[in-house]
Design a protein around this motif. Sequence first.
Motif, PDB file in Angstrom:
ATOM      1  N   UNK A  21       0.936  -1.484   0.349  1.00  0.00           N
ATOM      2  CA  UNK A  21       0.299   0.368  -0.016  1.00  0.00           C
ATOM      3  C   UNK A  21       0.983   1.359   0.091  1.00  0.00           C
ATOM      4  N   UNK A  22       2.544   1.215   0.816  1.00  0.00           N
ATOM      5  CA  UNK A  22       2.934   2.619   0.563  1.00  0.00           C
ATOM      6  C   UNK A  22       3.484   2.635  -0.675  1.00  0.00           C
ATOM      7  N   UNK A  23       4.028   1.501  -1.995  1.00  0.00           N
ATOM      8  CA  UNK A  23       4.662   1.688  -2.829  1.00  0.00           C
ATOM      9  C   UNK A  23       2.605   2.325  -4.316  1.00  0.00           C
ATOM     10  N   UNK A  24       1.821   1.537  -3.623  1.00  0.00           N
ATOM     11  CA  UNK A  24       0.974   2.143  -4.897  1.00  0.00           C
ATOM     12  C   UNK A  24       0.351   3.876  -4.194  1.00  0.00           C
ATOM     13  N   UNK A  25       0.429   4.283  -2.572  1.00  0.00           N
ATOM     14  CA  UNK A  25       0.010   5.427  -2.684  1.00  0.00           C
ATOM     15  C   UNK A  25       1.267   6.341  -3.359  1.00  0.00           C
ATOM     16  N   UNK A  26       2.184   6.046  -3.398  1.00  0.00           N
ATOM     17  CA  UNK A  26       3.797   6.678  -4.128  1.00  0.00           C
ATOM     18  C   UNK A  26       3.600   6.696  -5.147  1.00  0.00           C
ATOM     19  N   UNK A  27       3.090   5.439  -6.200  1.00  0.00           N
ATOM     20  CA  UNK A  27       2.918   5.896  -7.443  1.00  0.00           C
ATOM     21  C   UNK A  27       2.210   6.507  -7.908  1.00  0.00           C
ATOM     22  N   UNK A  28       0.325   6.811  -7.044  1.00  0.00           N
ATOM     23  CA  UNK A  28      -0.651   7.318  -6.813  1.00  0.00           C
ATOM     24  C   UNK A  28      -0.597   8.923  -7.327  1.00  0.00           C
ATOM     25  N   UNK A  29       0.854   9.722  -6.159  1.00  0.00           N
ATOM     26  CA  UNK A  29       0.807  10.635  -5.551  1.00  0.00           C
ATOM     27  C   UNK A  29       1.813  11.051  -7.019  1.00  0.00           C
ATOM     28  N   UNK A  30       3.158  10.343  -7.169  1.00  0.00           N
ATOM     29  CA  UNK A  30       3.811  11.009  -8.170  1.00  0.00           C
ATOM     30  C   UNK A  30       3.608  10.493  -9.734  1.00  0.00           C
ATOM     31  N   UNK A  31       2.512   9.580 -10.228  1.00  0.00           N
ATOM     32  CA  UNK A  31       2.292   9.799 -11.669  1.00  0.00           C
ATOM     33  C   UNK A  31       3.504   8.301 -12.265  1.00  0.00           C
TER      34      UNK A  31
END
Length: 376
Positions: A102-112
């Motif tokens: 979930x940490x990785x997913x959230x980072x990817x959502x936020x940065x694109x």
Amino acid sequence: MKLFDVYSLLDVEPVAAKGAYLWDQAGRRYLDFYGGHAVISIGHSHPVYVEKISKQLERIGFYSNSVHNSLQERLAEFLGETSDYPDYRLFLCNSGAEANENALKLASFATGRDKILAMRGAFHGRTSGAVAITDNPNIQAPVNRGHKVTFIALNDIEALEAELMKKDYAAVIVEGIQGVNGIRVAATEYLQAMRRLCDATGTVMILDEVQSGYGRSGKFFAHQYADVRPDIISMAKGMGNGFPVAGILISPRFEAKKGMLGTTFGGSHLACAAALAVLEVIRNEQLISNAAALGEYLIGELQSCEGVSEVRGRGLIIGVELKIPQVDFRKRLLADHAVLTGYSGQNTLRLLPPLSIDGREIKSFLEAFKKTMESF
């Protein structure tokens, strides 16, 4: 039907436990200096923990995240106060691997962005994304190898800067203290450089505190020795003292959107009751300062022992590099002195006793350690 045989097992079956001790079916008592992979934080069968879980189960043990659960709000507030992250938000799940996913997913959502920078020797879990950022090809199936991950050496600031200045990483993830890689501490200057570089490049800084968090290092999180604030912190293991509960702490910079993260069992009533009990005991019994003081003493004593080449760690997450094969040492320590320990790295004894351990039990361990070393 038989079990799928994937575990290397110690020659013991605990049937009862209390504090820092286990008992087998024959009544033999064992000193637990491993805590089931750092899970047992406040000691086995702590009376406050048992009472809170039992009473909660009598009321309601589970309902999904489709309804309100005020226990989650209480846990978030208590955790924020205790960890010194009152302005962060909490997402609850079930395991360290799920927290890191979930940490990785959230980072990817936020940065694109879709690239991750990770550390050599890292261990972040066995689910798809988590195992892709784990530096062990032996546990990566072909299906896990499609992720865009680059590995660099822990504490190599030049390599860190060279990669992050490319400005195409969603996140960099690092353990506060590498557990599986022989108890390797992320240096203060390294974490501080990482924070500066992440700010400069728009990269999300993720601290994996699954094993090194919850007071084990002598601070609530191991990265707090460096006085840095990551964007996301993952945690599990000691959070529930044996009940499966995990989560991520999320910086205010991230926007929450309905449906972006989710879990079926995460944050159940029973899980929250367990996590609240753990925090209550950690606070009331001052277990973080206990881990700091007794860990410092234990590390000092081990450094002077024969047969030891190096001692690493902080608080009660300790790696003892041995001059003799650790597998033989561990087996003899268990058979002759009834002491459970773990291992990591090439030849490192891994010590993760409950944070509630006392001085008498530390001395008992040291006596058994020295006698075992003398027997070789």
